[in-house]
Enzyme design. Sequence first.
Site, short mmCIF file in Angstrom:
data_model
loop_
_atom_site.label_atom_id
_atom_site.label_comp_id
_atom_site.label_asym_id
_atom_site.label_seq_id
_atom_site.Cartn_x
_atom_site.Cartn_y
_atom_site.Cartn_z
N GLY A 18 -0.69 46.65 -4.62
CA GLY A 18 0.26 47.18 -3.65
C GLY A 18 -0.33 47.43 -2.28
O GLY A 18 0.20 48.20 -1.48
N HIS A 49 -2.62 34.84 4.87
CA HIS A 49 -2.45 35.01 3.42
C HIS A 49 -1.61 33.84 2.91
O HIS A 49 -0.44 33.69 3.31
CB HIS A 49 -1.76 36.35 3.14
N LYS A 101 3.54 42.64 2.16
CA LYS A 101 4.25 41.53 2.80
C LYS A 101 5.64 41.94 3.29
O LYS A 101 6.33 42.72 2.63
CB LYS A 101 4.42 40.40 1.77
N ARG A 148 2.94 37.57 -12.88
CA ARG A 148 4.36 37.94 -13.01
C ARG A 148 5.16 37.15 -11.99
O ARG A 148 4.58 36.43 -11.17
CB ARG A 148 4.52 39.43 -12.72
#
Length: 440
Positions: free
Chosen positions: A163, A207, A235, A290
């Site tokens: 996070g 990124h 993000k 995930r």
Amino acid sequence: MFKKVLIANRGEIALRVIRACRDIGVRSVAVHSTADADALHVRFADEKVCIGPPPARQSYNNIPALISAAEVTGADAVHPGYGFLAENAEFAEVVQKCGLHWIGPQPELMRLMGDKVSARKAMEAAGVPVVPGSPIIETDHQAEEAVERIGLPVIIKATGGGGGRGMKIVENKTRLLAQLASARAEAQAGFNNPAVYLERYIGAPRHIEVQVLGDGSAAIAMGERECSIQRRHQKLIEEAPSVALDDARRVELLRTARKATAAIGYRTVGTLEFLLDEEKHFYFIEMNTRIQVEHTVTEAVFGVDLVREQMRLAAGDPLRLHPDMRPRGHAIEVRINAEDPVTFAPSPGLITALNLPGGPGVRVDTHIYAHYRVPPYYDSLLAKLIVHGENRHVALARLRRALGEVVVEGIKTNVELHKRVIDHPDFIAGRFDTHFLERL
Ligand code: ADP
């Protein structure tokens, strides 16, 4: 295929999974805290179970309550969404021990990749370039030695972190040991694990991440996403493809990601995250085991339902997509959050008026509606606005049009911030790195 899927999540991703289930005739079970009784995922699922009071610890992160809900409703599979328990290997194991299918990778791979140091080791062994760094730092001496070898500046990261939290940049050797001590304390408090390590701090990186799919032996890389527009390492805007890669670099990145995914025998969908430095070298930073928030931009350019593919792969089907699929056009996602645009502080409360955009090339994934009360307990994501066009220019024009149609009254949002970003000449020209928002 499964008959009934319990979704151990809330918000837009719970709705997203319900929609994938409905498209293939699978029943869905929503779980909810008492704060979410009026939530859309609860209304649109086939069945619902209240699992506890508002704090996530007692509801969405409450493993016994989730397992009981699956048992009571006769679900045969669990989809974790993202966040909450999605990357919790223990939860995946309990799900499997209870005879349910886990819609995610093998728990042992979740454990391997959930620890950033073991993930780096596994990726290095699979031939992936990783950011120069250290093993877990146990002593002051090891830290000093590592800095000597890596060179300043370095970034201290928690092995169990996530996070965008708990990272510290060390510019000056005199501050190293003090920063190390406070990083350990924060890692213990935030992730229940004090272990930290060092990485070279890359000054102005982009990124870039790769969407991968695997069936336990074969793997494919379904293009890349650029996620450099971040605030506090989180993000805000993502796009596919990335404008920073030329064809040769892209082929190399995707091949590397595909081979690594196959090498670890990965099943279902995942994401390999990389930083691209100014010389356009890419370095692995972490793997997310995930579905990601930003999977939608990949869906737009590849025309694939990734959640459906995830469920198929979790059910044991082999990969059926062509490894050489090519993206079509350009897609951009902006995350509309309930937050103060200047301080980024969350802004929960009642939505008094709402209009969501539509029209060609526009998709909105959201759980909000007019007169919905945004609860203060969970993350601030309100909606994902995704646009698609035949090229980046068309996608940007559609994004500008769509953002102009957004009305959210009663709470603060970051819509105006998004408008400023997408009108900025450097953003339009594709000239940005992870620090773009700090300079805006
Ligand atoms: P998390 O798991 O908390 O999301 P990541 O390792 O994925 O952490 O990094 C999140 C962001 O932090 C990256 O996108 C980047 O902006 C920044 N970051 C991480 N590692 C480095 C590094 N070595 N150099 C520069 N920036 C970094």
